[in-house]
Design a protein around this motif. Structure first.
Motif, PDB file in Angstrom:
ATOM      1  N   HIS A 208      18.839  12.830  16.751  1.00 34.50           N
ATOM      2  CA  HIS A 208      19.970  12.238  16.040  1.00 34.50           C
ATOM      3  C   HIS A 208      19.713  10.822  15.525  1.00 34.50           C
ATOM      4  N   VAL A 209      18.462  10.402  15.541  1.00 40.47           N
ATOM      5  CA  VAL A 209      18.108   9.106  14.959  1.00 40.47           C
ATOM      6  C   VAL A 209      18.243   9.207  13.439  1.00 40.47           C
ATOM      7  N   THR A 210      18.857   8.193  12.819  1.00 39.37           N
ATOM      8  CA  THR A 210      18.916   8.117  11.362  1.00 39.37           C
ATOM      9  C   THR A 210      17.857   7.132  10.893  1.00 39.37           C
ATOM     10  N   ARG A 211      17.065   7.547   9.905  1.00 39.83           N
ATOM     11  CA  ARG A 211      16.000   6.687   9.380  1.00 39.83           C
ATOM     12  C   ARG A 211      16.235   6.440   7.891  1.00 39.83           C
ATOM     13  N   TYR A 212      15.754   5.296   7.405  1.00 44.08           N
ATOM     14  CA  TYR A 212      15.928   4.984   5.990  1.00 44.08           C
ATOM     15  C   TYR A 212      15.118   5.960   5.139  1.00 44.08           C
ATOM     16  N   ALA A 213      15.790   6.586   4.174  1.00 45.97           N
ATOM     17  CA  ALA A 213      15.143   7.597   3.335  1.00 45.97           C
ATOM     18  C   ALA A 213      14.273   6.984   2.250  1.00 45.97           C
ATOM     19  N   VAL A 214      14.566   5.720   1.880  1.00 45.28           N
ATOM     20  CA  VAL A 214      13.825   5.045   0.811  1.00 45.28           C
ATOM     21  C   VAL A 214      13.621   3.573   1.159  1.00 45.28           C
ATOM     22  N   ASN A 215      12.685   2.946   0.456  1.00 44.16           N
ATOM     23  CA  ASN A 215      12.546   1.492   0.501  1.00 44.16           C
ATOM     24  C   ASN A 215      13.596   0.877  -0.417  1.00 44.16           C
ATOM     25  N   GLY A 216      13.966  -0.367  -0.162  1.00 46.02           N
ATOM     26  CA  GLY A 216      14.848  -1.030  -1.107  1.00 46.02           C
ATOM     27  C   GLY A 216      15.747  -2.085  -0.496  1.00 46.02           C
ATOM     28  N   ILE A 217      16.749  -2.478  -1.279  1.00 42.87           N
ATOM     29  CA  ILE A 217      17.723  -3.480  -0.868  1.00 42.87           C
ATOM     30  C   ILE A 217      19.070  -2.793  -0.627  1.00 42.87           C
ATOM     31  N   VAL A 218      19.712  -3.116   0.493  1.00 44.70           N
ATOM     32  CA  VAL A 218      21.025  -2.555   0.789  1.00 44.70           C
ATOM     33  C   VAL A 218      22.061  -3.233  -0.104  1.00 44.70           C
ATOM     34  N   LYS A 219      22.666  -2.448  -0.980  1.00 50.66           N
ATOM     35  CA  LYS A 219      23.670  -2.972  -1.904  1.00 50.66           C
ATOM     36  C   LYS A 219      25.094  -2.813  -1.373  1.00 50.66           C
ATOM     37  N   TYR A 220      25.274  -1.873  -0.459  1.00 48.85           N
ATOM     38  CA  TYR A 220      26.628  -1.563   0.029  1.00 48.85           C
ATOM     39  C   TYR A 220      26.513  -0.934   1.403  1.00 48.85           C
ATOM     40  N   SER A 221      27.365  -1.364   2.332  1.00 50.16           N
ATOM     41  CA  SER A 221      27.373  -0.787   3.674  1.00 50.16           C
ATOM     42  C   SER A 221      28.782  -0.930   4.239  1.00 50.16           C
ATOM     43  N   LYS A 222      29.417   0.211   4.511  1.00 46.57           N
ATOM     44  CA  LYS A 222      30.810   0.156   4.963  1.00 46.57           C
ATOM     45  C   LYS A 222      31.108   1.256   5.975  1.00 46.57           C
ATOM     46  N   TYR A 223      31.857   0.886   7.007  1.00 46.96           N
ATOM     47  CA  TYR A 223      32.293   1.834   8.034  1.00 46.96           C
ATOM     48  C   TYR A 223      33.723   2.282   7.744  1.00 46.96           C
ATOM     49  N   HIS A 224      33.978   3.577   7.933  1.00 48.57           N
ATOM     50  CA  HIS A 224      35.317   4.131   7.735  1.00 48.57           C
ATOM     51  C   HIS A 224      35.752   4.870   8.996  1.00 48.57           C
ATOM     52  N   PRO A 225      36.832   4.439   9.647  1.00 47.28           N
ATOM     53  CA  PRO A 225      37.364   5.241  10.750  1.00 47.28           C
ATOM     54  C   PRO A 225      37.951   6.525  10.181  1.00 47.28           C
ATOM     55  N   GLY A 226      38.089   7.542  10.993  1.00 42.38           N
ATOM     56  CA  GLY A 226      38.634   8.794  10.464  1.00 42.38           C
ATOM     57  C   GLY A 226      38.760   9.877  11.500  1.00 42.38           C
ATOM     58  N   LYS A 227      38.856  11.117  11.022  1.00 44.13           N
ATOM     59  CA  LYS A 227      39.043  12.270  11.880  1.00 44.13           C
ATOM     60  C   LYS A 227      37.714  12.736  12.461  1.00 44.13           C
ATOM     61  N   PHE A 228      37.774  13.808  13.227  1.00 41.15           N
ATOM     62  CA  PHE A 228      36.561  14.403  13.799  1.00 41.15           C
ATOM     63  C   PHE A 228      36.562  15.909  13.527  1.00 41.15           C
ATOM     64  N   LEU A 229      36.681  16.253  12.248  1.00 44.38           N
ATOM     65  CA  LEU A 229      36.569  17.654  11.854  1.00 44.38           C
ATOM     66  C   LEU A 229      35.142  18.109  12.113  1.00 44.38           C
ATOM     67  N   VAL A 230      34.926  19.434  12.224  1.00 42.23           N
ATOM     68  CA  VAL A 230      33.557  19.928  12.366  1.00 42.23           C
ATOM     69  C   VAL A 230      32.743  19.426  11.178  1.00 42.23           C
ATOM     70  N   ALA A 231      31.477  19.062  11.413  1.00 33.87           N
ATOM     71  CA  ALA A 231      30.683  18.357  10.405  1.00 33.87           C
ATOM     72  C   ALA A 231      30.478  19.151   9.125  1.00 33.87           C
ATOM     73  N   TRP A 232      30.542  20.497   9.204  1.00 38.99           N
ATOM     74  CA  TRP A 232      30.319  21.292   7.989  1.00 38.99           C
ATOM     75  C   TRP A 232      31.607  21.539   7.199  1.00 38.99           C
ATOM     76  N   HIS A 233      32.722  20.998   7.670  1.00 38.62           N
ATOM     77  CA  HIS A 233      33.989  21.161   6.960  1.00 38.62           C
ATOM     78  C   HIS A 233      33.897  20.492   5.577  1.00 38.62           C
ATOM     79  N   PRO A 234      34.394  21.136   4.500  1.00 39.27           N
ATOM     80  CA  PRO A 234      34.286  20.569   3.153  1.00 39.27           C
ATOM     81  C   PRO A 234      34.854  19.162   3.011  1.00 39.27           C
ATOM     82  N   LYS A 235      35.873  18.824   3.813  1.00 37.35           N
ATOM     83  CA  LYS A 235      36.497  17.508   3.695  1.00 37.35           C
ATOM     84  C   LYS A 235      35.953  16.487   4.696  1.00 37.35           C
ATOM     85  N   ALA A 236      34.928  16.883   5.462  1.00 43.36           N
ATOM     86  CA  ALA A 236      34.390  15.981   6.482  1.00 43.36           C
ATOM     87  C   ALA A 236      33.848  14.688   5.872  1.00 43.36           C
ATOM     88  N   SER A 237      33.219  14.789   4.684  1.00 43.21           N
ATOM     89  CA  SER A 237      32.614  13.606   4.069  1.00 43.21           C
ATOM     90  C   SER A 237      33.647  12.606   3.569  1.00 43.21           C
TER      91      SER A 237
END
Length: 219
Positions: free
Chosen positions: A106-135
């Motif tokens: 479950h480690v997340t790794r950077y997919a590309v090199n570059g500069i972080v232009k935007y980073s934001k946390y959103h609280p929310g629900k805990f629907l199953v991860a494959w649910h269409p509205k999960a994102s």
């Protein structure tokens, strides 16, 4: 070499202590009931092994290049489709989703090199991860990295039904290196990648992705 992610240090220590104390305690309490004693001790060991495997952090050296995008996590490719992205781009993007089961790294790794232009946390629900509205409705973090070849690439860490904490190390303005540790999602989740429309994708639906190894896109 086997190692564990720092985000798991506390729970690994507590789980190990509980397991050791539990095994010796059960040995005394159920000394005359061999079958039940063995069942309880094996259950404690099994739970500890599950926690250890969940927080494992295999050493993987990325083939660093601005000309490809690597899988940020281990899991199964469950979505490849054009979608409207309302948070940052506010236009259509090509989304690739990777679903992680509890047995995946479950480690997340950077997919590309570059500069972080935007980073934001959103609280929310805990629907199953494959649910269409999960994102859009689940607890999540959204990160956009500006890459020299691909332009702006977004990835979104999404909590699942079991996940209760998303860890994100990306800070706006920082320079990140492909393959380096970008965070962690505890207990089940999904990561979405957003590309410009027309980007060639090198994976297929149902394919197993390996973080830092599988090439999602190549130019």
């Amino acid at each position: 070499m086997l190692k564990f992610h720092p985000e798991g240090s506390k729970i690994i220590l507590i789980s190990t202590l509980i397991t050791v104390l539990g095994i010796f305690g059960v040995d005394s309490l159920l000394h005359d009931n061999t079958v039940l004693r063995i069942i309880v001790q094996c259950t404690l060991l099994f739970l500890l092994i599950m926690i250890l495997q969940f927080f494992r952090d295999p050493v993987r050296v990325a083939d660093n290049s601005d000309n490809h995008v690597l899988a940020p996590v281990d899991g199964k490719v469950v979505v490849i489709e054009e979608v409207f992205e309302p948070e940052y781009f506010k236009d259509k993007r090509l989304m690739v989703s990777i679903f992680m089961s509890p047995i995946n790294v479950h480690v997340t790794r950077y997919a590309v090199n570059g500069i972080v232009k935007y980073s934001k946390y959103h609280p929310g629900k805990f629907l199953v991860a494959w649910h269409p509205k999960a994102s859009e409705e689940n607890e999540r973090t959204t990160v956009v990295i500006e890459n020299r070849v691909y332009g702006e690439i977004m990835y979104r860490q999404i909590a699942g039904a079991l996940a209760k904490r998303i860890v994100n190390y990306a800070v706006e303005g920082m320079r990140v290196v492909q393959g380096k540790d970008a965070g962690f999602i505890k207990f089940g989740s999904r990561v979405d990648l957003y590309f410009p429309i027309g980007t060639e994708i090198n994976v297929k639906l149902g394919q197993k992705a390996i973080g830092n190894k599988t090439i999602i896109s190549k130019k």
